[in-house]
Every structure is written in structure tokens, then in C-alpha cells.
Design an enzyme around this catalytic site. Structure first.
Site, PDB file in Angstrom:
ATOM      1  N   GLY A  53      28.779  36.019  54.977  1.00  0.00           N
ATOM      2  CA  GLY A  53      29.529  36.031  56.111  1.00  0.00           C
ATOM      3  C   GLY A  53      29.586  33.964  56.740  1.00  0.00           C
ATOM      4  N   CYS A  80      24.750  35.221  49.364  1.00  0.00           N
ATOM      5  CA  CYS A  80      24.861  33.914  50.217  1.00  0.00           C
ATOM      6  C   CYS A  80      24.336  33.944  52.332  1.00  0.00           C
ATOM      7  CB  CYS A  80      26.324  34.262  50.206  1.00  0.00           C
ATOM      8  SG  CYS A  80      26.839  32.853  51.003  1.00  0.00           S
ATOM      9  N   TYR A  81      24.557  34.375  53.270  1.00  0.00           N
ATOM     10  CA  TYR A  81      24.288  34.577  54.492  1.00  0.00           C
ATOM     11  C   TYR A  81      23.289  35.775  54.644  1.00  0.00           C
ATOM     12  CZ  TYR A  81      24.585  35.968  59.472  1.00  0.00           C
ATOM     13  OH  TYR A  81      24.291  36.158  60.611  1.00  0.00           O
ATOM     14  N   HIS A 167      27.366  34.027  44.716  1.00  0.00           N
ATOM     15  CA  HIS A 167      28.145  34.443  44.747  1.00  0.00           C
ATOM     16  C   HIS A 167      28.535  35.813  43.844  1.00  0.00           C
ATOM     17  CE1 HIS A 167      29.277  34.360  49.133  1.00  0.00           C
ATOM     18  NE2 HIS A 167      29.063  33.244  48.868  1.00  0.00           N
ATOM     19  N   GLU A 169      29.556  38.861  42.874  1.00  0.00           N
ATOM     20  CA  GLU A 169      30.531  39.655  43.558  1.00  0.00           C
ATOM     21  C   GLU A 169      32.022  38.634  42.768  1.00  0.00           C
ATOM     22  OE1 GLU A 169      29.215  38.329  46.020  1.00  0.00           O
ATOM     23  OE2 GLU A 169      30.510  37.989  46.993  1.00  0.00           O
ATOM     24  N   ASP A 225      53.762  45.617  44.840  1.00  0.00           N
ATOM     25  CA  ASP A 225      52.875  46.877  45.522  1.00  0.00           C
ATOM     26  C   ASP A 225      54.048  47.768  46.404  1.00  0.00           C
ATOM     27  OD1 ASP A 225      50.972  44.720  45.025  1.00  0.00           O
ATOM     28  OD2 ASP A 225      51.276  43.831  46.954  1.00  0.00           O
ATOM     29  N   LYS A 371      44.879  43.318  43.621  1.00  0.00           N
ATOM     30  CA  LYS A 371      46.379  43.542  42.790  1.00  0.00           C
ATOM     31  C   LYS A 371      46.269  44.048  41.238  1.00  0.00           C
ATOM     32  CE  LYS A 371      50.331  41.288  43.428  1.00  0.00           C
ATOM     33  NZ  LYS A 371      50.885  41.146  44.448  1.00  0.00           N
TER      34      LYS A 371
END
Ligand code: XMP
Length: 600
Positions: A53, A80-81, A167, A169, A225, A371
Site C-alpha cells: 500500500g 510490503c506494507y 513482491h 506477485e 480487449d 491482458k
């Protein structure tokens, strides 16, 4: 049986949805909850992830959360946060770090602590933080560090609580997915019981419920998209209930609107209408410099044109809902989650659209996908490869790639006295450019000046300098490299007054087409994820500058700049400089974070 589920508590990170996505890729359902979620709502979840965050945990701006989360007796992983929150909540200490770390760093593992099981002793990770844990909470062990961060991973096996400063992720963290799978399977004991197919059956139900007996008026840019969205809606509702409108805003690439029309007709879409609104857009954007203002005007103008076309075709608003091909990153970067800092207003997230959303008059079947997932769906739908593999192109088009200026000097902050030479040495020359671009640093939007480096080309060095400059000089969010001409007196570079005009758009269209042709010829088109070409009113002899911004990515949330073969780059630069009105060719050597892909 209910599928196993991981709860992601969102503290406003740009990556919150990415965590969700990574867990789903492991075949496990993940859902996002706000920090004040009740323990009742979390009943039955197998594990909790606290996201990153933009705030500081020790600050007044820290996000309020439900402290009972820590009493639920399910495993917790802070990122992280979230990592800092775990430390502070359980009696450790968090402070502003000596330096801020944005981008790649090297993780040195100390012990596994269960969460790092299988991770090599040294591995590449992705960092984006200013604060650091400086004292572990009682009962925790320090599992890993980097050269700028002492507690990069910590664990308390007896409480089943873990924290990672980096991170896992983001795709750039090499062992990221392994770390998450340790948490999901080894620590939370989840089953693999979620899939894209299951998501789809829910999405079809949702679209039918929102649309009801009405029809869908779909804005079609012609990119992957909106085309997938068109195909899906036709499949769900039938061809005659979907009206596709392609608005030529005047910011499309060379011959793009004509090509979209032909390509979609060939792919079997009948109900597509094309409307030329370029004069209206240019009039609305006259004299505007601020990127966010531009984006808001563009979003609003799209909707005005939509209303006009509906009226012309005798379509009554009450019988129609608006359809858009919005995907996940668009909603996140506009501050779609409650605590996220707004990085950019995407054209499909202006306030008029948010109103339609509240009124239940908007459908966006792809709004939870990334995407590459949309591309998977496109493949399943049998859309042609030429359409599926095109580089993404933003809705506001070239408008946000033509930088504007009132010609006024940017006020020098005291930090501009900073000696960049201290970082880059004597072999490269450096200067802070009198321009600004958007960035994302520590989950916050920034609008700051770039540094220009000139000297001989060495991608690895440029990469390292770029990271060091943006980490150490807080006022800088982007670094560019001078490609051509080889020698320029940097202090002679001037910014001139320039706004959005058809001439400038035409000039950029011409260079953009040239660049695209050359990268196809050099067979590097598919190695590059997206290639913005930017026009800036910066010159030597009264001309302008072209900035090349090719990037590698998987889902646009994190990016590293593409390192082009020198011969190909020189050839492209030479051709660009032959175009009258172009003085300079620059190359963006910044990752995301700290810079976003687009400059505005
Ligand atoms: P940034 O510049 O934020 O861009 O790193 C992330 C991705 O989003 C695209 N982009 C947009 N797409 N409407 C869109 O549909 C928009 O307003 C918009 N702004 C940026 C950008 O091209 C990149 O792929």
C-alpha cells in the site's frame, strides 16, 4: 463442496489484483476484502494475505484495519506494507529506510522459515518501498536480506505468520510463484479447485443479469480487449442486440480506423459503425497541457459522441446499457480499489462512466482479467492471430503520447543541485530535462522530471544507473538515453510552447508507423510487449524530440525496458532523424515502477 479460498486484504497496492491473479493461477480462488472486513465475512478462508500500500504504517495516514484479523488462527502473509504492518502490530519496529528501493534487488536467503522453502540462496526480486522493518517482532526469525534492506523476509512458524518486504506477485521476482505456492499449499493446505472456465460461467450470469431485456452499445477501439468483448457479448446476447461503435478520435495510428473496420468485417462482426470525431476531440483538447485534464476530456468526449450517435440512430437510452472492454489494470490504475492512489484516469473510468456503473447501465465482461488472460480467451473464441498478438494501444491513443507545454520553465527544486555525476561517473554526461512524466513510486502517483544520459551505449550500465538514480534522487522518476545525434550540447536543449494539433499528431503518426514497420522487419515485434513512441516539444534547432519506449511485460503492472539490438536501434534512429522537424531521438531506460509505461 466450497472451494478453498485465500482472502487478500487490500491496503491500496497497485499489485493487489495481481496477487489475486497469481493465486488463481495456482488453481485456488482468491478474493479481495477491505481492511475493516469483519471476521464473520472471512469465515472459512484458508489463509490471509495483507497487500502492499502507498502509506506508512506508523503515519497518521495509515489505513485502519480490523485487529481481530490477527486472532483468526489462519496463516497470514504480509507483503510490503503488509509485512511492515505484521511487524508493527506484533511488537516489531518500522522506520523510513536509509534509501528507497524501487525495482530489481538481489535477495540473500538466510533460512527457509517455511515460506522460502526451495528458493535459491541468491535470487532476483522486485522491490518498491521507502520504509523498512528495523526490528523483528518477538518470536520471529529473519529469513532474508538485500544490500539495502535488512529484513526482506521474516517468519514465525509457531503463529504461522510471515512477512515479505519484496513482491512475490510480480513476474520479475524469479521465485515469486514458488513462494506463493509455499504459502497456499504447504502453509494453508489449499486444494487446486479454481479455473478460468468457472470464472466464465459466473461472468455470463452477471452480464445477463445486468443487461436484462436491454441491448448493449459497445465502444470498440479495435484492440484485442474490445474485440473479445464484442465477440463475447454477441455470443451471450445474440448479434442483433449488440451495437458496436468505433470512434475515430484523431489519435489513432496511421490508417488504423480503416484497418479496424476491414479486420472486424473479416472476422465476422456485422454490426460495427465507424464515426469520425477527430475535429471534436481536437477542439476539446485545445491548449490543454496537464495529462490528467487531457484524460478526463478524452473520456467525456467519447461519451458525448456516443450520445450523439445513439440519437442519430434513434436508439433510446433506456433500452441500452454501455459496454466496454475494460480490463483489470485500467480499473486499478484509476484508483479502482478503495485505498489505491490514483495513478491515471483511464478513459473508460471517468466520473460519467462511474455514474453509469452505479446506475447499473454498464457491462464490462473482462474487467477482472489481465491482458494475457484476455488473449487466452481470444484464442478460445477463434479470433485471428494477427488481432490477438497486436501490441496493446491505450484508449486515449496518441493524445497521451504527444507531450504539451506552455513553454514556461519548470521551477528548479533545491535538489536539482544534486550531482548526478556522482552516480554515473565521468564517462556519461547527464542533465535533468525540463519536462515531466507520470510515474508510480512506492504505490503513489508521481509527476516528475526525467534525467537524460548521453555517452556510449551499454544497456547493463544504463539499467543499473537508471535504478540507482530513481532510488537515490527522489525528484526523478524516469531516465532516458540519448540515441541520436551522438553528440549534443545538453545545455542547449530547450522546451518550447506546444499543444495538441493535427500537425503534431500527424508527425507522431508518421514516426510511429516507421518504428512499427522497422521492428517487424527486424523480427523483434513479438519480443516487445508494447512500444509507445512519444513526441516531446524539446529541441535544439526549434525542432522536437522522439522518445522510444519499448517494454517487456506480462500484464502491464510491472515492466522492464526492452534492450534493443544496437544495429536495429541505430537504423531506426537514423530514419527518424531524416524526418523534418525531429532534432533528437531518446530511449526510455526506466522500468515500471518507478516510471509508468506511457509518459502521461
Ligand atoms: P501505464 O502507462 O499506466 O499503462 O503504465 C499501463 C497500460 O495501460 C495502457 N493505458 C490505457 N489503456 N485506457 C486504456 O484502455 C487508458 O486510458 C490507458 N492509459 C494507459 C497503457 O498503454 C499500458 O498498456
Amino acid at each position: 463442496m466450497k472451494p478453498s479460498q485465500i482472502a487478500i486484504i487490500d491496503f491500496g497496492s497497485q499489485y493487489t489484483h495481481l496477487i489475486t491473479r497469481r493465486i488463481r493461477q495456482l488453481g485456488v480462488l482468491a478474493k479481495i476484502f477491505p481492511p475493516l472486513v469483519s471476521t464473520q465475512e472471512l469465515k472459512g478462508v484458508r489463509g490471509i494475505i495483507l497487500s502492499g500500500g502507498p502509506n506508512s504504517v506508523y503515519d497518521q495516514t495509515a489505513v485502519r484495519y480490523n485487529p481481530q484479523l490477527f486472532k483468526l488462527e489462519v496463516p497470514i502473509l504480509g507483503l510490503c506494507y503488509g509485512h511492515q504492518l505484521v511487524a508493527q502490530h506484533l511488537g516489531g519496529k518500522v522506520q523510513k529506510g536509509r534509501v528507497k528501493e524501487y525495482g530489481f534487488a538481489n535477495l540473500e536467503k538466510i533460512v527457509d522459515g517455511r515460506i522460502l522453502a526451495g528458493v535459491p540462496k541468491q535470487s532476483r526480486i522486485w522491490m518498491s518501498h521507502g520504509d523498512s522493518v528495523v526490528q523483528l517482532p518477538p518470536g520471529f526469525i529473519n529469513c532474508a536480506k538485500t544490500s539495502d534492506c535488512n529484513v526482506a523476509a521474516m517468519a514465525c512458524a509457531s503463529k504461522n505468520i510471515y512477512g515479505l518486504q519484496f513482491h512475490p506477485e510480480v513476474a520479475h521476482t524469479k521465485a515469486g510463484q514458488l513462494v506463493l505456492s509455499n504459502f497456499v499449499f504447504k502453509i494453508c493446505h489449499c486444494q487446486k479447485d479454481w479455473s478460468l472456465e468457472k470464472y466464465f460461467s459466473q461472468m455470463v450470469k452477471k452480464v445477463k443479469a445486468v443487461v436484462g431485456k436491454r441491448n448493449v452499445f459497445l465502444l470498440v477501439s479495435g484492440g484485442v480487449d474490445s474485440t473479445v468483448c464484442f465477440a463475447l457479448l454477441e455470443k451471450i446476447l445474440g448479434k442483433n442486440r449488440v451495437f458496436g461503435l468505433h470512434i475515430d478520435s484523431g489519435s489513432m495510428r496511421l490508417n488504423e480506423s480503416a484497418q479496424v473496420k476491414t479486420a472486424l468485417a473479416q472476422a465476422g462482426f456485422g454490426n460495427l459503425h465507424v464515426y469520425d470525431a477527430s475535429a471534436k476531440f481536437l477542439a476539446a483538447l485545445k491548449g490543454v497541457v496537464d495529462p490528467e485534464k487531457k484524460r478526463e476530456i478524452i473520456g467525456r468526449t467519447f461519451l458525448q459522441i456516443k450520445d450523439e450517435v445513439m440519437k442519430k440512430n434513434g436508439l433510446k437510452p433506456k433500452d441500452w446499457v454501455l459496454g466496454q472492454g475494460t480490463i483489470y489494470p485500467d480499473t486499478i490504475e484509476t484508483g479502482g480499489t478503495k485505498h489505491a492512489d490514483k495513478i491515471k484516469t483511464h478513459h473508460n473510468r471517468v466520473k460519467e462512466i462511474l455514474k453509469l456503473m452505479r446506475l447499473g447501465a454498464l457491462v464490462e465482461p473482462l474487467s477482472e482479467l489481465y491482458k494475457d488472460e484476455v488473449r487466452q480467451v481470444a484464442k478460445k473464441l477463434g479470433l485471428p492471430a494477427s488481432l490477438i498478438n497486436r501490441h496493446p494501444f491505450p484508449g486515449p491513443g496518441l493524445f497521451i503520447r504527444v507531450l504539451c507545454s506552455s513553454g514556461q520553465e519548470i521551477k528548479k527544486s533545491k535538489n536539482q543541485k544534486i550531482n548526478l555525476q556522482r552516480i554515473v561517473g565521468q564517462k556519461l554526461k547527464s542533465i535533468i530535462l525540463p519536462l515531466k512524466s507520470v510515474g508510480v513510486q512506492g504505490d503513489n502517483r508521481t509527476y516528475r522530471q526525467p534525467v537524460l544520459l548521453s555517452g556510449s551505449l551499454d544497456w547493463n550500465k544504463l539499467h543499473d544507473f537508471s535504478i540507482r538514480i530513481t532510488n537515490e534522487v527522489h525528484e526523478i522518476n524516469r531516465v532516458v538515453y540519448l540515441v541520436a545525434p551522438a553528440k549534443v550540447k545538453l545545455s542547449n536543449l530547450k522546451v518550447k510552447k506546444a499543444y495538441l494539433t493535427k500537425d503534431r499528431l500527424d508527425l507522431l503518426r508518421r514516426v510511429d508507423a516507421l518504428v512499427n514497420e522497422e521492428i517487424k522487419k527486424a523480427k523483434i515485434y513479438n519480443d516487445i510487449w508494447q512500444f509507445p513512441v512519444v513526441l516531446a516539444p524539446l529541441g535544439l534547432k526549434g525542432g522536437q524530440t522522439i522518445i522510444l519506449r519499448p517494454v517487456e511485460s506480462q500484464e502491464a503492472m510491472t515492466v522492464n525496458f526492452y534492450q534493443m539490438n544496437k544495429k536495429v536501434l541505430d537504423k531506426i534512429a537514423k530514419k527518424i532523424l531524416q524526418i523534418p522537424g525531429i532534432d533528437l531521438v531518446l530511449y526510455d531506460v526506466t522500468n515500471k515502477p518507478p516510471a509508468t509505461i506511457e509518459w502521461e
